[in-house]
Write an enzyme that holds these catalytic residues in place. Sequence first.
Site, short mmCIF file in Angstrom:
data_model
loop_
_atom_site.label_atom_id
_atom_site.label_comp_id
_atom_site.label_asym_id
_atom_site.label_seq_id
_atom_site.Cartn_x
_atom_site.Cartn_y
_atom_site.Cartn_z
N SER A 69 -134.51 -85.60 1.07
CA SER A 69 -132.89 -84.86 0.68
C SER A 69 -132.30 -85.15 1.67
O SER A 69 -131.99 -85.66 2.73
CB SER A 69 -133.24 -83.03 1.34
OG SER A 69 -132.06 -82.64 0.94
N LYS B 129 -136.88 -81.86 6.54
CA LYS B 129 -136.04 -82.74 6.11
C LYS B 129 -135.83 -83.53 7.09
O LYS B 129 -136.05 -84.98 6.88
CB LYS B 129 -134.99 -82.82 4.73
CG LYS B 129 -136.00 -81.68 3.64
CD LYS B 129 -136.53 -82.62 2.91
CE LYS B 129 -137.44 -81.86 1.62
NZ LYS B 129 -138.28 -82.43 1.04
N TYR C 290 -135.35 -76.51 6.10
CA TYR C 290 -134.94 -77.09 4.88
C TYR C 290 -134.94 -78.37 5.38
O TYR C 290 -135.45 -79.16 5.38
CB TYR C 290 -134.16 -76.04 3.66
CG TYR C 290 -134.36 -77.78 2.66
CD1 TYR C 290 -135.64 -78.06 1.94
CD2 TYR C 290 -132.86 -78.41 2.49
CE1 TYR C 290 -135.92 -78.90 0.98
CE2 TYR C 290 -133.38 -79.62 1.36
CZ TYR C 290 -134.62 -79.13 0.34
OH TYR C 290 -134.46 -80.44 -0.58
#
Length: 266
Positions: A137, A154, A150
């Site tokens: 991402s 990533k 998150y």
Amino acid sequence: MFKNKVVVITGGSDGIGKALAEAMLKEGAKVATCGRNQQKLENLVNENQAFPLFTMTADVSKEEDCKKFINAAIEKFGGIDILVNNAGISMRALFKDTDLATLKNVMDINFWGTVYCTKFALNSIIERKGTIVGVSSIAGYRGLPGRSGYSASKYAVNGWLEALRTELLETGVNVMWVCPGFTTSNIRNAALNKDAKPQGESPMDEEKMMSAEECARHILNAIEKRKRTLVLTLNGKQTVFLNKFFPALADKMVRKFFFKNGELVK
């Protein structure tokens, strides 16, 4: 390139993973995919009955599930040419309000799921001089507010794959990480809130995002060209560029995008 290749995709029952699975099948590949929702996997099979598709219900946060899935795919198709670590989950909550279980769940799925599946598939991929892909991402290049866990997961995926790529540089295996910008999928609806429960809605305008099908086409093209990295969408590329060369400005712009009157709105 994909004719008769064995492609394993995690999280193939929805979003980018489903689009990848269907695109690969149309290109002549044999596809194995997994997901946690058995009904969605059955729907995928029913929609693609004419193609060589193998599915299994599995939770990539569990090492044993990953081992069973990868071994079953190898037994079914004889080996693995391409592994796409796509399964992932997001979150939306300020860190000060967030139960640590939210961050742990996100890390277990996004990072450890990638590690587990790659570990069990690695010997077969090396033998076939294949490809390992991590669907990461923009959050792996730029920390995003409300997505601290998150972003951490990533960043971990990107760094781990970069290390693995360097280790495998002379084996004929290509390791690549893909960083989509905002893409239409169920990821924001399934994103965990501060209590580690799915938030059930998207705070973003989904209609203005790149479609999962377009994202999948870009990924297939990058795999064929054996690229190192792929950053998608103009907004995503601008964010990576600004964060690299003008990080203080990026801080302010990202803050402005996600907050309104001091409240997290996206």
